[in-house]
Design a protein around this motif. Structure first.
Motif, PDB file in Angstrom:
ATOM      1  N   ARG A  89      -7.070  -3.494 -14.931  1.00 30.44           N
ATOM      2  CA  ARG A  89      -6.733  -2.539 -13.313  1.00 30.44           C
ATOM      3  C   ARG A  89      -5.276  -2.228 -13.339  1.00 30.44           C
ATOM      4  NH1 ARG A  89      -8.896  -2.707  -8.488  1.00 30.44           N
ATOM      5  NH2 ARG A  89      -9.994  -4.566  -9.076  1.00 30.44           N
ATOM      6  N   VAL A  90      -4.899  -1.851 -12.862  1.00 27.24           N
ATOM      7  CA  VAL A  90      -4.039  -1.849 -11.819  1.00 27.24           C
ATOM      8  C   VAL A  90      -3.750  -1.964 -10.633  1.00 27.24           C
ATOM      9  CG1 VAL A  90      -3.394   0.484 -12.108  1.00 27.24           C
ATOM     10  CG2 VAL A  90      -1.202  -1.052 -11.273  1.00 27.24           C
ATOM     11  N   LEU A  91      -3.516  -2.872  -9.907  1.00 27.56           N
ATOM     12  CA  LEU A  91      -4.091  -3.280  -8.151  1.00 27.56           C
ATOM     13  C   LEU A  91      -2.824  -2.366  -7.362  1.00 27.56           C
ATOM     14  CD1 LEU A  91      -5.526  -6.604  -9.075  1.00 27.56           C
ATOM     15  CD2 LEU A  91      -5.938  -4.616  -8.490  1.00 27.56           C
ATOM     16  N   THR A  92      -1.446  -2.524  -8.606  1.00 30.68           N
ATOM     17  CA  THR A  92       0.177  -2.570  -7.070  1.00 30.68           C
ATOM     18  C   THR A  92       0.915  -1.606  -7.941  1.00 30.68           C
ATOM     19  OG1 THR A  92      -0.526  -4.567  -5.371  1.00 30.68           O
ATOM     20  CG2 THR A  92       1.588  -3.823  -5.775  1.00 30.68           C
ATOM     21  N   GLY A  93       1.185  -0.691  -6.994  1.00 33.54           N
ATOM     22  CA  GLY A  93       1.967   0.351  -7.786  1.00 33.54           C
ATOM     23  C   GLY A  93       3.598  -0.543  -7.823  1.00 33.54           C
ATOM     24  N   PRO A  94       4.601  -0.247  -8.921  1.00 30.19           N
ATOM     25  CA  PRO A  94       4.819   1.181  -9.224  1.00 30.19           C
ATOM     26  C   PRO A  94       4.029   1.736 -10.498  1.00 30.19           C
ATOM     27  CG  PRO A  94       6.562   0.235 -10.092  1.00 30.19           C
ATOM     28  CD  PRO A  94       6.331  -0.757  -8.963  1.00 30.19           C
ATOM     29  N   ALA A  95       3.393   1.232 -11.117  1.00 36.61           N
ATOM     30  CA  ALA A  95       2.663   1.581 -12.155  1.00 36.61           C
ATOM     31  C   ALA A  95       1.077   2.621 -12.060  1.00 36.61           C
ATOM     32  CB  ALA A  95       1.897  -0.386 -13.407  1.00 36.61           C
ATOM     33  N   THR A  96       0.713   3.058 -12.399  1.00 37.84           N
ATOM     34  CA  THR A  96      -0.172   4.218 -12.403  1.00 37.84           C
ATOM     35  C   THR A  96      -1.495   3.814 -13.540  1.00 37.84           C
ATOM     36  OG1 THR A  96       1.104   6.073 -13.574  1.00 37.84           O
ATOM     37  CG2 THR A  96       1.023   6.005 -11.538  1.00 37.84           C
ATOM     38  N   VAL A  97      -1.049   3.215 -14.520  1.00 40.37           N
ATOM     39  CA  VAL A  97      -2.213   3.408 -15.331  1.00 40.37           C
ATOM     40  C   VAL A  97      -2.384   2.019 -15.721  1.00 40.37           C
ATOM     41  CG1 VAL A  97      -2.180   3.954 -17.932  1.00 40.37           C
ATOM     42  CG2 VAL A  97      -0.692   5.232 -16.626  1.00 40.37           C
ATOM     43  N   ASN A  98      -3.687   1.581 -15.944  1.00 38.68           N
ATOM     44  CA  ASN A  98      -4.581   0.473 -16.032  1.00 38.68           C
ATOM     45  C   ASN A  98      -3.380  -0.265 -18.009  1.00 38.68           C
ATOM     46  OD1 ASN A  98      -5.676   0.558 -14.069  1.00 38.68           O
ATOM     47  ND2 ASN A  98      -7.437   1.494 -15.309  1.00 38.68           N
ATOM     48  N   HIS A 149       0.980  -1.359   0.117  1.00 35.22           N
ATOM     49  CA  HIS A 149      -0.094  -0.090   0.251  1.00 35.22           C
ATOM     50  C   HIS A 149       0.772   0.745  -0.248  1.00 35.22           C
ATOM     51  CE1 HIS A 149      -3.547  -2.094  -0.115  1.00 35.22           C
ATOM     52  NE2 HIS A 149      -3.215  -2.904   1.366  1.00 35.22           N
ATOM     53  N   LEU A 150       2.007   1.335   0.477  1.00 28.63           N
ATOM     54  CA  LEU A 150       3.144   2.340   0.641  1.00 28.63           C
ATOM     55  C   LEU A 150       3.398   2.471  -0.394  1.00 28.63           C
ATOM     56  CD1 LEU A 150       3.920   4.589   2.833  1.00 28.63           C
ATOM     57  CD2 LEU A 150       5.969   3.095   3.121  1.00 28.63           C
ATOM     58  N   LYS A 151       3.473   1.693  -0.995  1.00 26.37           N
ATOM     59  CA  LYS A 151       4.574   2.354  -2.838  1.00 26.37           C
ATOM     60  C   LYS A 151       3.346   2.665  -3.502  1.00 26.37           C
ATOM     61  CE  LYS A 151       7.693   0.869  -5.843  1.00 26.37           C
ATOM     62  NZ  LYS A 151       9.319   0.195  -6.608  1.00 26.37           N
ATOM     63  N   SER A 152       1.909   1.928  -3.442  1.00 23.88           N
ATOM     64  CA  SER A 152       1.651   2.068  -4.637  1.00 23.88           C
ATOM     65  C   SER A 152       1.099   3.902  -4.184  1.00 23.88           C
ATOM     66  CB  SER A 152       0.506   1.018  -4.115  1.00 23.88           C
ATOM     67  OG  SER A 152       0.531   0.181  -3.998  1.00 23.88           O
ATOM     68  N   PHE A 153       0.984   4.151  -3.058  1.00 19.32           N
ATOM     69  CA  PHE A 153       0.371   5.606  -2.521  1.00 19.32           C
ATOM     70  C   PHE A 153       1.589   6.314  -3.225  1.00 19.32           C
ATOM     71  CE2 PHE A 153       0.689   9.293  -0.204  1.00 19.32           C
ATOM     72  CZ  PHE A 153      -0.791   9.507   0.106  1.00 19.32           C
ATOM     73  N   LEU A 154       2.589   6.015  -2.769  1.00 17.64           N
ATOM     74  CA  LEU A 154       3.873   7.266  -3.150  1.00 17.64           C
ATOM     75  C   LEU A 154       3.808   7.606  -4.503  1.00 17.64           C
ATOM     76  CD1 LEU A 154       5.978   6.490  -0.170  1.00 17.64           C
ATOM     77  CD2 LEU A 154       4.822   8.494  -0.145  1.00 17.64           C
ATOM     78  N   THR A 155       3.638   6.992  -4.769  1.00 18.51           N
ATOM     79  CA  THR A 155       3.760   5.774  -6.871  1.00 18.51           C
ATOM     80  C   THR A 155       2.498   6.902  -7.276  1.00 18.51           C
ATOM     81  OG1 THR A 155       3.049   3.779  -7.194  1.00 18.51           O
ATOM     82  CG2 THR A 155       5.885   4.291  -6.568  1.00 18.51           C
ATOM     83  N   GLY A 156       1.611   6.934  -7.355  1.00 17.19           N
ATOM     84  CA  GLY A 156      -0.093   7.654  -7.920  1.00 17.19           C
ATOM     85  C   GLY A 156      -0.877   6.614  -7.843  1.00 17.19           C
ATOM     86  N   THR A 157      -0.938   5.599  -7.765  1.00 15.34           N
ATOM     87  CA  THR A 157      -1.781   4.177  -8.271  1.00 15.34           C
ATOM     88  C   THR A 157      -2.883   4.379  -8.335  1.00 15.34           C
ATOM     89  OG1 THR A 157       0.318   2.349  -8.188  1.00 15.34           O
ATOM     90  CG2 THR A 157      -1.735   1.764  -8.759  1.00 15.34           C
ATOM     91  N   TRP A 158      -2.972   5.168  -7.028  1.00 10.63           N
ATOM     92  CA  TRP A 158      -4.503   5.308  -6.565  1.00 10.63           C
ATOM     93  C   TRP A 158      -5.074   6.626  -7.549  1.00 10.63           C
ATOM     94  CZ3 TRP A 158      -5.537  10.956  -4.279  1.00 10.63           C
ATOM     95  CH2 TRP A 158      -4.013  11.010  -4.217  1.00 10.63           C
TER      96      TRP A 158
END
Length: 294
Positions: free
Chosen positions: A264-273, A36-45
């Motif tokens: 759908r991208v579920l986990t970063g670092p990717a941010t685009v589906n 969750h932390l990495k996904s949040f920091l990379t902007g996946t959400w």
């Protein structure tokens, strides 16, 4: 025959590797999903890299600081309010810079080679600018506005540093392609195209095929068929070499995870589906067609 020993690794490369490893530990890059932390920091959400969105704030704030400082220097009596305004914009820039630094280092921890070196210099100049503005801010609050010329000078030097860092950031994106969507130019085909014999497809096995010149990942689970781009949007990794867990594929390079049902991208670092494809079986052949871009 004596072999020539390999050349020692440059200091910048050694420093980059150690720093990257430390950052990856901090953001949990090596932990099990969902990270969750990495996904949040990379902007996946957000569906967009978070770092460039944050960098606009300190740059704008410090540009305003420079304007206020110049006004105060040339008219300390007429523009006494400018000194107070500069205190506010410097502080705002510092607060935003913290977020930009954390997200930027998170993105940088997944880079290699030339982009990693340029990214390190980008970070050094940004850190230098932030330190200069921190000292400038302290001077502004400790000294009366009539004696804040050193603080203004430090701010202008900091502005030069952050602008050069911004130039390096542009080089990373527009020259080296760091952080771009690697599937953005995949046109695909609007017509169904046969890519596999249905009898050859094993269940729960990833297949890499080509449709209209674009690599596509195909999966069969029972009577259900799924297809998404075989290229990871984050850095262009081959998703067909990734790990399959249920209907989720994990990128083999940086651990981004995509749902094969809808891309759908579920986990970063990717941010685009990942781009999706319709799948059908006709006359014993698996046929796919790119779903129109949204």
């Amino acid at each position: 025959m004596d072999e020539t020993p390999p050349a020692p690794q440059p200091f910048v490369e050694r420093l980059s590797e150690q720093l990257q490893h430390f950052i990856q530990i901090l953001v949990g890059a090596q932990r099990t999903p969902p990270r969750h932390l990495k996904s949040f920091l990379t902007g996946t959400w957000l569906g967009h890299p978070l770092h460039p969105a944050l960098t606009d704030i300190p740059i704008t704030a410090w540009l305003l600081t420079a304007v206020f400082d110049v006004l105060w220097v040339f008219g300390p009596d007429a523009f006494a309010w400018a000194a107070r305004s500069a205190e506010v914009t410097v502080l705002l820039g510092l607060l935003a810079a913290l977020g930009a630094i954390v997200t930027g280092l998170t993105d940088w921890s997944d880079t290699y080679g030339a982009e990693r070196r340029v990214g390190l210099y980008h970070a050094i100049f940004n850190a230098t600018a932030t330190l200069l503005y921190l000292v400038s801010s302290v001077l502004r609050f400790l000294q009366p506005s009539s004696e804040s010329l050193p603080a203004a000078i430090l701010g202008l030097i900091g502005l030069a540093a952050v602008m050069y860092a911004a130039y390096l950031g542009g080089d990373l994106v527009f020259v080296k392609g760091t952080g771009i969507n690697h599937t953005a130019w995949e046109a695909g085909s609007e017509q169904y195209e046969a890519v596999l014999s249905a009898q050859e497809v094993e269940e729960n096995k990833l297949y890499r095929v080509t449709a209209a010149g674009v690599p596509v990942l195909v999966l069969r689970q029972g009577e259900q068929w799924y297809a998404i781009s075989a290229t990871c949007p984050h850095a262009g990794a081959p998703l067909d070499e990734g790990t399959l867990q249920g209907d989720i594929v994990e990128c083999p390079w940086h651990g981004s995870r995509f749902c094969l049902r809808d891309g759908r991208v579920l986990t970063g670092p990717a941010t685009v589906n990942a781009p999706r494809y319709n799948v059908r079986v006709r006359d014993g052949q698996v046929e796919i067609r790119r779903i129109s871009k949204e």
